[in-house]
Design an enzyme around this catalytic site. Structure first.
Site, PDB file in Angstrom:
ATOM      1  N   THR A 108       0.826  -1.222   0.000  1.00  0.00           N
ATOM      2  CA  THR A 108       0.000   0.000   0.000  1.00  0.00           C
ATOM      3  C   THR A 108       0.856   1.267   0.000  1.00  0.00           C
ATOM      4  O   THR A 108       0.350   2.354  -0.291  1.00  0.00           O
ATOM      5  CB  THR A 108      -0.876   0.045   1.266  1.00  0.00           C
ATOM      6  N   ASP A 203      18.355  -0.727   3.774  1.00  0.00           N
ATOM      7  CA  ASP A 203      19.087  -1.940   3.386  1.00  0.00           C
ATOM      8  C   ASP A 203      20.555  -1.635   3.101  1.00  0.00           C
ATOM      9  O   ASP A 203      21.444  -2.418   3.453  1.00  0.00           O
ATOM     10  CB  ASP A 203      18.453  -2.572   2.144  1.00  0.00           C
TER      11      ASP A 203
HETATM   12  C1  PRP Z   1      12.172   4.114   3.843  1.00  0.00           C
HETATM   13  C2  PRP Z   1      12.816   5.424   4.186  1.00  0.00           C
HETATM   14  C3  PRP Z   1      11.654   6.264   4.658  1.00  0.00           C
HETATM   15  C4  PRP Z   1      10.523   5.761   3.801  1.00  0.00           C
HETATM   16  C5  PRP Z   1      10.294   6.771   2.714  1.00  0.00           C
HETATM   17  O1  PRP Z   1      11.959   3.366   4.987  1.00  0.00           O
HETATM   18  O2  PRP Z   1      13.848   5.328   5.128  1.00  0.00           O
HETATM   19  O3  PRP Z   1      11.355   6.073   6.031  1.00  0.00           O
HETATM   20  O4  PRP Z   1      10.951   4.526   3.216  1.00  0.00           O
HETATM   21  O5  PRP Z   1       9.189   6.424   1.962  1.00  0.00           O
HETATM   22  P1  PRP Z   1       7.835   7.273   1.974  1.00  0.00           P
HETATM   23  O6  PRP Z   1       8.222   8.704   1.844  1.00  0.00           O
HETATM   24  O7  PRP Z   1       7.110   6.766   0.755  1.00  0.00           O
HETATM   25  O8  PRP Z   1       7.090   6.970   3.226  1.00  0.00           O
HETATM   26  P2  PRP Z   1      11.381   1.856   4.946  1.00  0.00           P
HETATM   27  O9  PRP Z   1       9.892   1.859   4.973  1.00  0.00           O
HETATM   28  O10 PRP Z   1      12.022   1.135   3.793  1.00  0.00           O
HETATM   29  O11 PRP Z   1      11.815   1.276   6.324  1.00  0.00           O
HETATM   30  P3  PRP Z   1      13.294   0.990   6.903  1.00  0.00           P
HETATM   31  O12 PRP Z   1      13.940   2.329   7.167  1.00  0.00           O
HETATM   32  O13 PRP Z   1      13.000   0.263   8.148  1.00  0.00           O
HETATM   33  O14 PRP Z   1      14.062   0.195   5.883  1.00  0.00           O
END
Ligand code: PRP
Ligand code: URA
Length: 209
Positions: A108, A203
């Site tokens: 989503t 990652d």
């Molecule tokens: C990544 C990144 C942000 C988010 C950005 O985190 O560090 O927090 O995605 O995407 P958005 O602007 O569309 O919300 P992720 O959800 O991959 O989690 P992680 O940091 O735990 O890998």
């Protein structure tokens, strides 16, 4: 007036060029994220207020500047935001650290909250929310809403790479915050990744590819 600033310092742009390369490994990636965050802290703290205080040098009495008023807290969005904290602490060693745990549901693309621990006095601090990536803007917007619900008013957001879509969303949902961006990219792709971007920041920082 809230400020939106895209970095133009040559050192920051050079380092961003290196973290974009797919062959840059986790160790170098992590170090550079810290260095970029440290350099961006200069720009992001430019509006901190100063006051005059009288001191004595070994020679004479004089007036010097010192930071006035509110203290700082850094709030990384877990996980990837953690990579920016040490670099920022190099510049602001007395800052307190809060943590907001959010991940983006891969289907989503909506943020899912799993953790929130903030300094007790965060409503009285200048808060720097940090995350390397501003993609759809869902995670950062949700993190900022969580802070506002706890009474925090002085919020600044710092990211290393932003997509125009995320920036527009953040400006619309939180028009009152300062936004500092290392590099503003072209667009999001169909999977919600920033193009050209740098891939998955969490990652690459933690080596979980
Ligand atoms: C990544 C990144 C942000 C988010 C950005 O985190 O560090 O927090 O995605 O995407 P958005 O602007 O569309 O919300 P992720 O959800 O991959 O989690 P992680 O940091 O735990 O890998
Ligand atoms: N999160 C990331 O880590 N990278 C992107 O390009 C988008 C979201």
């Amino acid at each position: 007036m809230p400020e939106i600033k895209v970095m133009d310092h040559p050192l920051i742009l050079h380092k961003i060029g290196i973290i974009r390369k797919k062959e840059t490994g986790s160790k170098e990636f992590r170090e550079l994220i810290g260095e970029i965050a440290m350099l961006m802290t200069f720009e992001a703290t430019r509006k901190l207020e100063l006051e005059d205080v009288e001191i004595e040098t070994p020679i004479t009495k004089t007036k010097v500047k010192q930071l006035k008023g509110k203290k700082v807290a850094i709030v990384p969005i877990l996980r990837a935001g953690l990579g920016m904290v040490d670099g920022m602490l190099t510049m602001i060693p007395a800052a307190k650290i809060g943590h907001i745990g959010l991940y983006r549901d891969p289907k989503t693309l909506e943020p899912v909250e799993y953790y929130c621990k903030l300094p007790e006095d965060c409503a009285n601090r200048e808060i720097y929310v940090v995350d390397p990536m501003l993609a759809t803007g869902g995670s950062s917007s949700a993190a900022i809403s969580m802070l506002k619900n706890k009474g925090v008013k002085n919020i600044h957001f710092m990211c290393i790479i932003a997509a125009p879509e995320g920036l527009e969303r953040l400006k619309k949902e939180h028009p009152d915050i300062d936004i500092y961006i290392g590099g503003l990219d072209e667009k999001l792709n169909e999977n919600g990744y920033i193009v050209p971007g740098l891939g998955d920041a969490g990652d690459r920082i933690f080596g979980t590819l």
